[in-house]
Motif scaffolding. Structure first.
Motif, PDB file in Angstrom:
ATOM      1  N   ARG A 192       2.408   0.440  -4.700  1.00 40.07           N
ATOM      2  CA  ARG A 192       2.230   0.477  -3.251  1.00 40.07           C
ATOM      3  C   ARG A 192       0.755   0.327  -2.933  1.00 40.07           C
ATOM      4  N   MET A 193       0.471  -0.371  -1.836  1.00 37.39           N
ATOM      5  CA  MET A 193      -0.916  -0.515  -1.406  1.00 37.39           C
ATOM      6  C   MET A 193      -1.295   0.718  -0.598  1.00 37.39           C
ATOM      7  N   VAL A 194      -2.449   1.299  -0.921  1.00 35.29           N
ATOM      8  CA  VAL A 194      -2.908   2.526  -0.288  1.00 35.29           C
ATOM      9  C   VAL A 194      -4.263   2.264   0.354  1.00 35.29           C
ATOM     10  N   GLY A 195      -4.447   2.821   1.542  1.00 31.67           N
ATOM     11  CA  GLY A 195      -5.732   2.728   2.220  1.00 31.67           C
ATOM     12  C   GLY A 195      -6.399   4.087   2.253  1.00 31.67           C
ATOM     13  N   CYS A 196      -7.644   4.157   1.868  1.00 31.37           N
ATOM     14  CA  CYS A 196      -8.378   5.421   1.808  1.00 31.37           C
ATOM     15  C   CYS A 196      -9.541   5.374   2.793  1.00 31.37           C
ATOM     16  N   LEU A 197      -9.604   6.362   3.675  1.00 25.67           N
ATOM     17  CA  LEU A 197     -10.776   6.557   4.529  1.00 25.67           C
ATOM     18  C   LEU A 197     -11.676   7.521   3.776  1.00 25.67           C
ATOM     19  N   CYS A 198     -12.638   6.995   3.104  1.00 22.60           N
ATOM     20  CA  CYS A 198     -13.450   7.795   2.186  1.00 22.60           C
ATOM     21  C   CYS A 198     -14.253   8.870   2.898  1.00 22.60           C
ATOM     22  N   GLU A 199     -14.735   8.602   4.085  1.00 25.52           N
ATOM     23  CA  GLU A 199     -15.471   9.578   4.875  1.00 25.52           C
ATOM     24  C   GLU A 199     -14.737   9.767   6.195  1.00 25.52           C
ATOM     25  N   GLU A 200     -14.927  10.903   6.819  1.00 21.99           N
ATOM     26  CA  GLU A 200     -14.184  11.239   8.028  1.00 21.99           C
ATOM     27  C   GLU A 200     -14.424  10.259   9.166  1.00 21.99           C
ATOM     28  N   ASP A 201     -15.660   9.866   9.404  1.00 17.05           N
ATOM     29  CA  ASP A 201     -15.999   8.979  10.507  1.00 17.05           C
ATOM     30  C   ASP A 201     -16.140   7.521  10.077  1.00 17.05           C
ATOM     31  N   ASN A 202     -15.671   7.191   8.913  1.00 19.37           N
ATOM     32  CA  ASN A 202     -15.810   5.833   8.387  1.00 19.37           C
ATOM     33  C   ASN A 202     -14.878   4.889   9.144  1.00 19.37           C
ATOM     34  N   THR A 203     -15.345   3.698   9.451  1.00 19.04           N
ATOM     35  CA  THR A 203     -14.508   2.707  10.129  1.00 19.04           C
ATOM     36  C   THR A 203     -13.920   1.699   9.149  1.00 19.04           C
ATOM     37  N   ALA A 204     -14.427   1.657   7.943  1.00 20.56           N
ATOM     38  CA  ALA A 204     -13.928   0.729   6.927  1.00 20.56           C
ATOM     39  C   ALA A 204     -12.899   1.446   6.048  1.00 20.56           C
ATOM     40  N   ILE A 205     -11.778   0.783   5.821  1.00 18.83           N
ATOM     41  CA  ILE A 205     -10.727   1.328   4.963  1.00 18.83           C
ATOM     42  C   ILE A 205     -10.810   0.641   3.604  1.00 18.83           C
ATOM     43  N   VAL A 206     -10.763   1.432   2.561  1.00 22.21           N
ATOM     44  CA  VAL A 206     -10.781   0.888   1.199  1.00 22.21           C
ATOM     45  C   VAL A 206      -9.323   0.776   0.748  1.00 22.21           C
ATOM     46  N   TRP A 207      -8.881  -0.459   0.517  1.00 20.75           N
ATOM     47  CA  TRP A 207      -7.496  -0.712   0.104  1.00 20.75           C
ATOM     48  C   TRP A 207      -7.448  -0.937  -1.394  1.00 20.75           C
ATOM     49  N   PHE A 208      -6.410  -0.367  -2.041  1.00 18.53           N
ATOM     50  CA  PHE A 208      -6.200  -0.614  -3.473  1.00 18.53           C
ATOM     51  C   PHE A 208      -4.728  -0.409  -3.801  1.00 18.53           C
ATOM     52  N   TRP A 209      -4.304  -1.022  -4.910  1.00 17.32           N
ATOM     53  CA  TRP A 209      -2.921  -0.893  -5.359  1.00 17.32           C
ATOM     54  C   TRP A 209      -2.762   0.385  -6.167  1.00 17.32           C
ATOM     55  N   LEU A 210      -1.702   1.135  -5.861  1.00 21.14           N
ATOM     56  CA  LEU A 210      -1.385   2.360  -6.577  1.00 21.14           C
ATOM     57  C   LEU A 210      -0.095   2.122  -7.347  1.00 21.14           C
ATOM     58  N   HIS A 211      -0.133   2.336  -8.668  1.00 23.17           N
ATOM     59  CA  HIS A 211       1.024   2.096  -9.529  1.00 23.17           C
ATOM     60  C   HIS A 211       1.649   3.420  -9.949  1.00 23.17           C
ATOM     61  N   GLY A 261       3.096   6.340 -12.172  1.00 25.86           N
ATOM     62  CA  GLY A 261       2.603   6.895 -13.432  1.00 25.86           C
ATOM     63  C   GLY A 261       1.584   7.971 -13.170  1.00 25.86           C
ATOM     64  N   GLU A 262       0.475   7.927 -13.908  1.00 23.15           N
ATOM     65  CA  GLU A 262      -0.569   8.936 -13.752  1.00 23.15           C
ATOM     66  C   GLU A 262      -1.355   8.731 -12.459  1.00 23.15           C
ATOM     67  N   ALA A 263      -2.095   9.756 -12.070  1.00 18.99           N
ATOM     68  CA  ALA A 263      -2.914   9.691 -10.857  1.00 18.99           C
ATOM     69  C   ALA A 263      -4.033   8.674 -11.032  1.00 18.99           C
ATOM     70  N   GLN A 264      -4.335   7.941  -9.953  1.00 16.45           N
ATOM     71  CA  GLN A 264      -5.397   6.938  -9.970  1.00 16.45           C
ATOM     72  C   GLN A 264      -6.461   7.317  -8.956  1.00 16.45           C
ATOM     73  N   ARG A 265      -7.685   6.859  -9.201  1.00 17.72           N
ATOM     74  CA  ARG A 265      -8.817   7.175  -8.338  1.00 17.72           C
ATOM     75  C   ARG A 265      -9.065   6.088  -7.311  1.00 17.72           C
ATOM     76  N   CYS A 266      -9.573   6.490  -6.165  1.00 14.83           N
ATOM     77  CA  CYS A 266     -10.055   5.536  -5.166  1.00 14.83           C
ATOM     78  C   CYS A 266     -11.329   4.928  -5.731  1.00 14.83           C
ATOM     79  N   PRO A 267     -11.496   3.602  -5.698  1.00 20.96           N
ATOM     80  CA  PRO A 267     -12.688   2.992  -6.280  1.00 20.96           C
ATOM     81  C   PRO A 267     -13.984   3.342  -5.544  1.00 20.96           C
ATOM     82  N   SER A 268     -13.901   3.822  -4.328  1.00 23.63           N
ATOM     83  CA  SER A 268     -15.106   4.114  -3.567  1.00 23.63           C
ATOM     84  C   SER A 268     -15.508   5.591  -3.608  1.00 23.63           C
TER      85      SER A 268
END
Length: 128
Positions: free
Chosen positions: A86-105, A107-114
């Motif tokens: 599934r594609m997941v969007g992460c708002l890394c900071e509370e007031d951030n306007t840019a969403i970091v999108w990445f694929w989540l597979h 299995g084990e837990a995965q990290r947000c690249p940002s």
């Protein structure tokens, strides 16, 4: 003369019938003894299924607020999915306007690249 008398009796009879019909109570079959029905008594279809599931402590349609997670490796954010990825969007900071999108597979837990928050994909069956 007879016409006037007939017209007057017809008018008074019609008025009398109209006033008694307005005062007459509704038939017993149309009134409810219990009062206004509750949401459970009135619900049908999908709403009824959702209310019954909530009574059993389930949340099949994700109606309730999701549980908060720390986002660490031991307590990752849970992401339900009917697929293996599934594609997941992460708002890394509370007031951030840019969403970091990445694929989540699955299995084990995965990290947000940002920001480094951990996410875990859990298989979720459709409720219906």
């Amino acid at each position: 003369m007879a016409g006037r008398l007939l017209l007057r009796t017809w008018t008074t009879t019609a008025l009398r019938l109209r006033t008694t019909a307005a005062v007459r109570p509704a038939p017993r079959a149309m009134t409810t003894v219990k009062g206004v029905p509750t949401d459970d008594e009135q619900a049908t279809g999908l709403e009824r299924r959702a209310l019954q599931a909530l009574k059993q402590g389930k949340d099949p349609y994700s109606i309730l607020k999701p549980k908060t997670y720390a986002g660490t490796k031991e307590d990752p954010h849970i992401v339900p999915s009917i697929n293996k990825k599934r594609m997941v969007g992460c708002l890394c900071e509370e007031d951030n306007t840019a969403i970091v999108w990445f694929w989540l597979h699955e299995g084990e837990a995965q990290r947000c690249p940002s920001c480094g928050s951990h996410y875990k994909l859990i298989h979720h069956d459709l409720p219906h």
